[in-house]
Design a protein around this motif. Sequence first.
Motif, PDB file in Angstrom:
ATOM      1  N   ARG A 153      25.216 -51.094 132.790  1.00  0.00           N
ATOM      2  CA  ARG A 153      25.666 -51.398 134.133  1.00  0.00           C
ATOM      3  C   ARG A 153      24.813 -52.454 134.795  1.00  0.00           C
ATOM      4  O   ARG A 153      24.669 -52.483 136.015  1.00  0.00           O
ATOM      5  CB  ARG A 153      25.654 -50.113 134.996  1.00  0.00           C
ATOM      6  CG  ARG A 153      26.557 -49.015 134.461  1.00  0.00           C
ATOM      7  CD  ARG A 153      27.945 -49.067 135.030  1.00  0.00           C
ATOM      8  NE  ARG A 153      27.950 -49.182 136.472  1.00  0.00           N
ATOM      9  CZ  ARG A 153      27.926 -48.146 137.313  1.00  0.00           C
ATOM     10  NH1 ARG A 153      27.865 -46.930 136.856  1.00  0.00           N
ATOM     11  NH2 ARG A 153      27.971 -48.348 138.613  1.00  0.00           N
ATOM     12  N   ASN A 154      24.177 -53.316 133.987  1.00  0.00           N
ATOM     13  CA  ASN A 154      23.465 -54.436 134.583  1.00  0.00           C
ATOM     14  C   ASN A 154      22.359 -53.964 135.517  1.00  0.00           C
ATOM     15  O   ASN A 154      22.101 -54.543 136.562  1.00  0.00           O
ATOM     16  CB  ASN A 154      24.464 -55.324 135.335  1.00  0.00           C
ATOM     17  CG  ASN A 154      23.902 -56.687 135.602  1.00  0.00           C
ATOM     18  OD1 ASN A 154      22.959 -57.106 134.941  1.00  0.00           O
ATOM     19  ND2 ASN A 154      24.456 -57.362 136.592  1.00  0.00           N
ATOM     20  N   ASN A 155      21.749 -52.832 135.154  1.00  0.00           N
ATOM     21  CA  ASN A 155      20.573 -52.347 135.891  1.00  0.00           C
ATOM     22  C   ASN A 155      20.896 -51.881 137.316  1.00  0.00           C
ATOM     23  O   ASN A 155      20.064 -51.985 138.212  1.00  0.00           O
ATOM     24  CB  ASN A 155      19.513 -53.445 135.917  1.00  0.00           C
ATOM     25  CG  ASN A 155      18.120 -52.885 135.919  1.00  0.00           C
ATOM     26  OD1 ASN A 155      17.942 -51.668 135.819  1.00  0.00           O
ATOM     27  ND2 ASN A 155      17.146 -53.737 136.051  1.00  0.00           N
ATOM     28  N   VAL A 156      22.109 -51.370 137.515  1.00  0.00           N
ATOM     29  CA  VAL A 156      22.500 -50.928 138.861  1.00  0.00           C
ATOM     30  C   VAL A 156      22.339 -49.423 138.982  1.00  0.00           C
ATOM     31  O   VAL A 156      22.778 -48.668 138.129  1.00  0.00           O
ATOM     32  CB  VAL A 156      23.965 -51.322 139.151  1.00  0.00           C
ATOM     33  CG1 VAL A 156      24.435 -50.711 140.456  1.00  0.00           C
ATOM     34  CG2 VAL A 156      24.090 -52.836 139.195  1.00  0.00           C
ATOM     35  N   VAL A 157      21.674 -48.978 140.059  1.00  0.00           N
ATOM     36  CA  VAL A 157      21.566 -47.552 140.336  1.00  0.00           C
ATOM     37  C   VAL A 157      22.170 -47.266 141.712  1.00  0.00           C
ATOM     38  O   VAL A 157      22.407 -48.179 142.507  1.00  0.00           O
ATOM     39  CB  VAL A 157      20.100 -47.053 140.277  1.00  0.00           C
ATOM     40  CG1 VAL A 157      19.477 -47.339 138.921  1.00  0.00           C
ATOM     41  CG2 VAL A 157      19.270 -47.676 141.376  1.00  0.00           C
ATOM     42  N   LYS A 158      22.423 -45.983 141.969  1.00  0.00           N
ATOM     43  CA  LYS A 158      23.117 -45.595 143.188  1.00  0.00           C
ATOM     44  C   LYS A 158      22.226 -44.714 144.045  1.00  0.00           C
ATOM     45  O   LYS A 158      21.504 -43.860 143.520  1.00  0.00           O
ATOM     46  CB  LYS A 158      24.393 -44.835 142.803  1.00  0.00           C
ATOM     47  CG  LYS A 158      25.343 -44.601 143.949  1.00  0.00           C
ATOM     48  CD  LYS A 158      26.726 -44.300 143.427  1.00  0.00           C
ATOM     49  CE  LYS A 158      26.988 -42.808 143.455  1.00  0.00           C
ATOM     50  NZ  LYS A 158      28.368 -42.497 143.013  1.00  0.00           N
ATOM     51  N   GLU A 200      19.698 -38.876 146.864  1.00  0.00           N
ATOM     52  CA  GLU A 200      19.845 -38.775 145.423  1.00  0.00           C
ATOM     53  C   GLU A 200      19.884 -40.184 144.845  1.00  0.00           C
ATOM     54  O   GLU A 200      20.609 -41.048 145.331  1.00  0.00           O
ATOM     55  CB  GLU A 200      21.140 -38.046 145.063  1.00  0.00           C
ATOM     56  CG  GLU A 200      21.277 -37.819 143.561  1.00  0.00           C
ATOM     57  CD  GLU A 200      22.690 -37.384 143.179  1.00  0.00           C
ATOM     58  OE1 GLU A 200      22.807 -36.279 142.637  1.00  0.00           O
ATOM     59  OE2 GLU A 200      23.651 -38.147 143.421  1.00  0.00           O
ATOM     60  N   ILE A 201      19.062 -40.414 143.801  1.00  0.00           N
ATOM     61  CA  ILE A 201      19.106 -41.670 143.043  1.00  0.00           C
ATOM     62  C   ILE A 201      19.788 -41.334 141.724  1.00  0.00           C
ATOM     63  O   ILE A 201      19.379 -40.390 141.041  1.00  0.00           O
ATOM     64  CB  ILE A 201      17.680 -42.199 142.761  1.00  0.00           C
ATOM     65  CG1 ILE A 201      16.881 -42.376 144.044  1.00  0.00           C
ATOM     66  CG2 ILE A 201      17.726 -43.500 141.968  1.00  0.00           C
ATOM     67  CD1 ILE A 201      17.386 -43.467 144.947  1.00  0.00           C
ATOM     68  N   SER A 202      20.831 -42.083 141.363  1.00  0.00           N
ATOM     69  CA  SER A 202      21.546 -41.717 140.153  1.00  0.00           C
ATOM     70  C   SER A 202      22.079 -42.942 139.427  1.00  0.00           C
ATOM     71  O   SER A 202      22.120 -44.047 139.975  1.00  0.00           O
ATOM     72  CB  SER A 202      22.705 -40.776 140.480  1.00  0.00           C
ATOM     73  OG  SER A 202      23.614 -41.427 141.345  1.00  0.00           O
ATOM     74  N   SER A 203      22.462 -42.721 138.187  1.00  0.00           N
ATOM     75  CA  SER A 203      23.032 -43.783 137.373  1.00  0.00           C
ATOM     76  C   SER A 203      23.864 -43.137 136.288  1.00  0.00           C
ATOM     77  O   SER A 203      23.573 -42.013 135.862  1.00  0.00           O
ATOM     78  CB  SER A 203      21.901 -44.607 136.768  1.00  0.00           C
ATOM     79  OG  SER A 203      22.418 -45.464 135.793  1.00  0.00           O
ATOM     80  N   ASN A 204      24.895 -43.819 135.836  1.00  0.00           N
ATOM     81  CA  ASN A 204      25.834 -43.228 134.898  1.00  0.00           C
ATOM     82  C   ASN A 204      26.305 -44.307 133.932  1.00  0.00           C
ATOM     83  O   ASN A 204      26.856 -45.315 134.338  1.00  0.00           O
ATOM     84  CB  ASN A 204      27.018 -42.647 135.705  1.00  0.00           C
ATOM     85  CG  ASN A 204      27.994 -41.929 134.812  1.00  0.00           C
ATOM     86  OD1 ASN A 204      27.779 -41.807 133.596  1.00  0.00           O
ATOM     87  ND2 ASN A 204      29.083 -41.450 135.414  1.00  0.00           N
ATOM     88  N   SER A 205      26.027 -44.102 132.635  1.00  0.00           N
ATOM     89  CA  SER A 205      26.496 -45.038 131.614  1.00  0.00           C
ATOM     90  C   SER A 205      27.378 -44.253 130.674  1.00  0.00           C
ATOM     91  O   SER A 205      26.874 -43.460 129.879  1.00  0.00           O
ATOM     92  CB  SER A 205      25.315 -45.602 130.834  1.00  0.00           C
ATOM     93  OG  SER A 205      24.475 -46.328 131.681  1.00  0.00           O
ATOM     94  N   PRO A 206      28.715 -44.447 130.746  1.00  0.00           N
ATOM     95  CA  PRO A 206      29.637 -43.566 130.022  1.00  0.00           C
ATOM     96  C   PRO A 206      29.239 -43.298 128.568  1.00  0.00           C
ATOM     97  O   PRO A 206      29.366 -42.184 128.103  1.00  0.00           O
ATOM     98  CB  PRO A 206      30.973 -44.312 130.122  1.00  0.00           C
ATOM     99  CG  PRO A 206      30.856 -45.131 131.358  1.00  0.00           C
ATOM    100  CD  PRO A 206      29.413 -45.504 131.479  1.00  0.00           C
ATOM    101  N   VAL A 259      21.957 -39.819 134.785  1.00  0.00           N
ATOM    102  CA  VAL A 259      20.689 -39.319 135.289  1.00  0.00           C
ATOM    103  C   VAL A 259      20.796 -39.200 136.795  1.00  0.00           C
ATOM    104  O   VAL A 259      21.474 -40.004 137.452  1.00  0.00           O
ATOM    105  CB  VAL A 259      19.533 -40.273 134.876  1.00  0.00           C
ATOM    106  CG1 VAL A 259      19.901 -41.724 135.114  1.00  0.00           C
ATOM    107  CG2 VAL A 259      18.244 -39.952 135.627  1.00  0.00           C
ATOM    108  N   SER A 260      20.177 -38.161 137.350  1.00  0.00           N
ATOM    109  CA  SER A 260      20.136 -38.055 138.805  1.00  0.00           C
ATOM    110  C   SER A 260      18.835 -37.389 139.219  1.00  0.00           C
ATOM    111  O   SER A 260      18.236 -36.629 138.452  1.00  0.00           O
ATOM    112  CB  SER A 260      21.327 -37.250 139.327  1.00  0.00           C
ATOM    113  OG  SER A 260      21.152 -35.911 138.969  1.00  0.00           O
ATOM    114  N   GLU A 261      18.376 -37.726 140.407  1.00  0.00           N
ATOM    115  CA  GLU A 261      17.114 -37.164 140.888  1.00  0.00           C
ATOM    116  C   GLU A 261      17.161 -37.125 142.409  1.00  0.00           C
ATOM    117  O   GLU A 261      17.569 -38.084 143.056  1.00  0.00           O
ATOM    118  CB  GLU A 261      15.952 -38.054 140.411  1.00  0.00           C
ATOM    119  CG  GLU A 261      14.595 -37.559 140.850  1.00  0.00           C
ATOM    120  CD  GLU A 261      13.460 -38.216 140.071  1.00  0.00           C
ATOM    121  OE1 GLU A 261      13.742 -38.958 139.104  1.00  0.00           O
ATOM    122  OE2 GLU A 261      12.301 -38.001 140.442  1.00  0.00           O
TER     123      GLU A 261
END
Lengths: 378, 378
Positions: free
Chosen positions: B286-291, B301-307, B312-314
């Motif tokens: 995802r081009n280093n994008v987090v949410k 919450e900091i999270s990221s999802n690569s199908p 990961v979430s924290e």
Amino acid sequence: MKFIIHRDKLVQSVQDVMKAVSSRTTIPILTGIKIVANTEGVTLTGSDSDISIESFIPIEEDGSENVEIVESGSIVLQARFFSEIVKKLPMDIVEIEVSNHQATIIKSGKAEFNLIGLDADEYPLLPQIEEEHVIKLPTDLLKAMIRQTVFAVSTSETRPILTGVNWKVEENVLICIATDSHRLALRKAPIQQAVQTEHNVVIPGKSLNELSKILDDTDELIEIIITENQVLFKAKNLLFFSRLLDGNYPDTSRLIPSESKTNLTVNSKDFLQAIDRASLLAKEARNNVVKLSTLPGETVEISSNSPEIGKVSEEIQTANISGEDLKISFSAKYVMDALKALDGTEININFTGAMRPFVIQTTTDDSMLQLILPVRTY
Amino acid sequence: MKFIIHRDKLVQSVQDVMKAVSSRTTIPILTGIKIVANTEGVTLTGSDSDISIESFIPIEEDGSENVEIVESGSIVLQARFFSEIVKKLPMDIVEIEVSNHQATIIKSGKAEFNLIGLDADEYPLLPQIEEEHVIKLPTDLLKAMIRQTVFAVSTSETRPILTGVNWKVEENVLICIATDSHRLALRKAPIQQAVQTEHNVVIPGKSLNELSKILDDTDELIEIIITENQVLFKAKNLLFFSRLLDGNYPDTSRLIPSESKTNLTVNSKDFLQAIDRASLLAKEARNNVVKLSTLPGETVEISSNSPEIGKVSEEIQTANISGEDLKISFSAKYVMDALKALDGTEININFTGAMRPFVIQTTTDDSMLQLILPVRTY
């Protein structure tokens, strides 16, 4: 599978098995690390099919608890992501759980990773090796023997057999030999316990380099088991398998001259630094070749000349010179590599004329030998 | 020319001027270092025509002798060879002598180098700069201002002006601004002595990086002189010239939002590490994008999802959240760069909705500001 583990133990094990994992593999599952948890502890495995490394984390060690196994099981996780994740986990305690369909949860503090794993049953089995004829060596001696020979292997695939180190076991002595056909490094050492068999195998230089990185500098014994096409190194909680190279290693014994015409004894560090300086101008124009000339008064001159840049010369006082006068040219890099490998304060160099290979040894230890072919410049 | 010099002094000066020497230059003599010896000392110069560095070694300094000048003169020596040679000379004392036709002899102990030099008269002259309107800053403050802005310059040559840092002097305040159009870094500081003029120039990011490497971490004042197309930094025994970038820097003041809708106060290190962890899975897919998502109970919450890999979430406890709920996606790298530049223990982040740039500042120092554009993911 579910277990709770100290992060530091996990990080160390992952780092060790990662040495065998390659991103360029034709077998997709080998981009992963296999994790097996059972009542005894957790075992990690990494492999690129040439090298396989197994690291074991026992439940308890030296009276302190490493792992708590909640449920036995196994999984394969992508090595690149798994190794980065464990390094960056926030707390010292890590929980790893595989639920259905290889979905794996890694928890530490408030961080939670969900990774898509692979079925561990698909992971290739490690070679089955019978533990006969075990050779035992102190780990630090093994590391020294690797360091003193492996640098001299060939980096070219023209003769693949020369990319390995020739290991021979003869009369309870282990002899390691590497050559790229321009130089040769030899180191031998007695084996502690007598072994019945003889061996003559070739271990890939890359395997020995990786092995050396993993092993601690300890005098604990490491066990070495050589089979027809594999070698296994067994250290504490660690198995390191490497395939052997196919083919016959050339007979190198006749390359080593038995007599000499010019003999030189010199301080190793002074000699190394003078060659290093002379090579500064030689790197470009002359393929890193420097010249040694004997001079009156027990001195030698190290020199180099690059018509477009300039020239350099330096006289070194020797401890002793005997025999014929000599002018000889050689690769500065090869001689510097050899001097660094020898670890000696004072070295003997035995020349047999300007066109013949010469031998470098320390004055105190004849178990190591470095042989170098000169360069023709006249 | 002939002088005798302490090797360490020479090595340090050569290392400094080497920062300006490029092997890829269209002007052959600029691959060399110019050496000038006169009754005051030895001056070394290196240049790639964008950056020029002059380092002066005085005859005496703090009561101890650095150089003995036997004969004044000048020479240009090949930078790559000269710098390697001086580093590896055997003794602390070095003698450099130019005989006829630019033949140069470098002697130290028993080592003797003969280099073919070039005529110093052929070496380009440094810019002549009149020393009016001198700006003075403590060296360590200058280094901090560079570090906190230069990382945000553009690395793409699409808009060359953005590869530089915009330096503005207005009402005795120096303002440094860098942006690559996805993020912006701003740092301001008062100038110690009042200056009459105003400036608005763009200094190449590369020049500031090289300058920062040379300068010591000291609170001694450095002098800065800005002209129409050059900037000169004067430190003790050191001159650093850089050309300025042509063109007008965009007006960035209107980019910085004056109001916000969601405000967050959080521990900088916790926030940085959570983003670092979330980015582990985001690098590839995802081009280093987090949410970032606000949650009840003053947490985010900091999270990221690569199908294909996993998710990961924290959750992070904040010191304070006020305003609207928010879900926003951003480049993990840009936010981590900004947090590292700010050096704060606690930071405020002010958001103006998921599509608008947000501002990060420390809670204690409003002279620094980091602005980041979010990434659209919905």
